[in-house]
Design an enzyme around this catalytic site. Sequence first.
Site, PDB file in Angstrom:
ATOM      1  N   TYR A   1     -22.730  10.580 -13.869  1.00 30.97           N
ATOM      2  CA  TYR A   1     -23.681  10.194 -12.825  1.00 30.97           C
ATOM      3  C   TYR A   1     -23.744  11.225 -11.711  1.00 30.97           C
ATOM      4  O   TYR A   1     -22.710  11.712 -11.248  1.00 30.97           O
ATOM      5  CB  TYR A   1     -23.274   8.847 -12.216  1.00 30.97           C
ATOM      6  CG  TYR A   1     -23.680   7.662 -13.072  1.00 30.97           C
ATOM      7  CD1 TYR A   1     -25.014   7.403 -13.357  1.00 30.97           C
ATOM      8  CD2 TYR A   1     -22.707   6.798 -13.583  1.00 30.97           C
ATOM      9  CE1 TYR A   1     -25.376   6.313 -14.133  1.00 30.97           C
ATOM     10  CE2 TYR A   1     -23.062   5.696 -14.349  1.00 30.97           C
ATOM     11  CZ  TYR A   1     -24.410   5.459 -14.621  1.00 30.97           C
ATOM     12  OH  TYR A   1     -24.770   4.390 -15.384  1.00 30.97           O
TER      13      TYR A   1
ATOM     14  N   LYS B   1       1.870 -13.987  -7.979  1.00 29.76           N
ATOM     15  CA  LYS B   1       0.497 -14.288  -7.567  1.00 29.76           C
ATOM     16  C   LYS B   1      -0.465 -13.250  -8.155  1.00 29.76           C
ATOM     17  O   LYS B   1      -0.034 -12.178  -8.580  1.00 29.76           O
ATOM     18  CB  LYS B   1       0.415 -14.305  -6.043  1.00 29.76           C
ATOM     19  CG  LYS B   1       0.853 -13.006  -5.398  1.00 29.76           C
ATOM     20  CD  LYS B   1       1.182 -13.192  -3.928  1.00 29.76           C
ATOM     21  CE  LYS B   1       1.564 -11.856  -3.322  1.00 29.76           C
ATOM     22  NZ  LYS B   1       2.130 -11.981  -1.987  1.00 29.76           N
TER      23      LYS B   1
HETATM   24  C1  LIG Z   1       3.216 -11.221  -1.853  1.00 35.16           C
HETATM   25  C2  LIG Z   1       4.365 -11.832  -1.140  1.00 35.16           C
HETATM   26  C3  LIG Z   1       5.669 -11.451  -1.443  1.00 35.16           C
HETATM   27  C4  LIG Z   1       5.983 -10.267  -2.331  1.00 35.16           C
HETATM   28  O1  LIG Z   1       5.776  -9.075  -1.586  1.00 35.16           O
HETATM   29  P1  LIG Z   1       5.977  -7.610  -2.193  1.00 35.16           P
HETATM   30  O2  LIG Z   1       5.693  -6.717  -1.057  1.00 35.16           O
HETATM   31  O3  LIG Z   1       5.002  -7.463  -3.302  1.00 35.16           O
HETATM   32  O4  LIG Z   1       7.386  -7.531  -2.675  1.00 35.16           O
HETATM   33  C5  LIG Z   1       6.689 -12.160  -0.852  1.00 35.16           C
HETATM   34  N1  LIG Z   1       6.441 -13.172   0.015  1.00 35.16           N
HETATM   35  C6  LIG Z   1       5.198 -13.536   0.359  1.00 35.16           C
HETATM   36  C7  LIG Z   1       4.998 -14.633   1.334  1.00 35.16           C
HETATM   37  C8  LIG Z   1       4.121 -12.877  -0.192  1.00 35.16           C
HETATM   38  O5  LIG Z   1       2.877 -13.231   0.174  1.00 35.16           O
END
Ligand SMILES: *Cc1c(COP(=O)(O)O)cnc(C)c1O
Length: 350
Positions: free
Chosen positions: A250, A39
């Site tokens: 800045y 994602k």
């Molecule tokens: C993002 C996510 C993962 C992966 O989690 P990590 O902590 O990055 O390993 C797994 N399952 C779900 C439902 C998630 O939203």
Amino acid sequence: MKNNCPSPARLILDRDALVSNWKTLDRMGGAATTGAAVKADGYGLGAADIVSILYDAGCRDFYVAHWQEAAPLLPFLQDASLSVLNGLMPQDMTNPDLHHPCVKPVLNSMAQVEKWIGAGAGRCDVMVDTGMNRLGLPMNEIDNVMLEQLDIDVCMSHLASADEDIPQNTAQLDNFSIARSAIKARRYSLANSAGIALGEDYHFDLTRPGLALYGGIARAELKTDIRPVVSLEAIVLQVRDLKAGDQVGYNAKFTADRTMRIATCALGYADGYLRAFAGNGEMLLDGQRLPVLGRISMDLIAVDISNIEALQEGDMVKCSYDLQKSAAATGLSQYELLTNLGGRFDRVWR
Ligand SMILES: *Cc1c(COP(=O)(O)O)cnc(C)c1O
């Protein structure tokens, strides 16, 4: 956004480290199959590349959050599957990929279950909320008879605190075991990266690591074998000499107390190198540390090159982007450090 112009800043991405991390997590996950959360464009690193590399390594279960993240990944999935974690909103029902054979919705509520049955159902995943109170069917709905009408591939839940040793982990595990007896699915899945390190009880049939694939260290157990995947490079745009009393950037947050040489480099908060790095960030050149001076600008940083003999416009400097150390220094999470990496970088796999 990108065209053929080379970018003045690059993400250097280590293909072997990514594959090695997936294999490490696969080994730590014992008998469970290992998936990959991709994602947010593969946590900022580039989801299409990651899917194709991990597919070749043997990964067949991928996870995105939104429906809009699915389409660009379809060409790389072949016989693999992609689950859309955020479920089915009204607007998703007309998504052209809704019934794509590689894509599965993750149903999070009974309303979504009904919608999916109304749309002709087909293979899906179901998320159960075992205590995080974020997404998923509440525990008091897991016995709903409508669930029997579904063709459920994976019944999953998500751990809220697997990076800590607190009673919530076992409480969620206990709830997941109850959900597992109630909901008939081909496979069951609970663990994210940190959850894999909690041990065999948490592994079930399929794990869903994200962070650790990309070099994040969610728990101490992961530290020895998880390798960094991403490093940054930025071009030197200008070199200048300062005398004592000269001020940099800045709001004049840095004042030279001696004669110095500094370099202005093409990296800034618009690239995800956030202002939290002021006062603690550093670039690297041939093993030498180049502290970041003053405020981070949108597109620029200033670094101290007083100890460097020959550095000139057009040279590249590296950025030390150790996720654990940077998180400790900036107060940002390792997740934020990855997902903030912006769209202007060239992403170069080596
Ligand atoms: C993002 C996510 C993962 C992966 O989690 P990590 O902590 O990055 O390993 C797994 N399952 C779900 C439902 C998630 O939203």
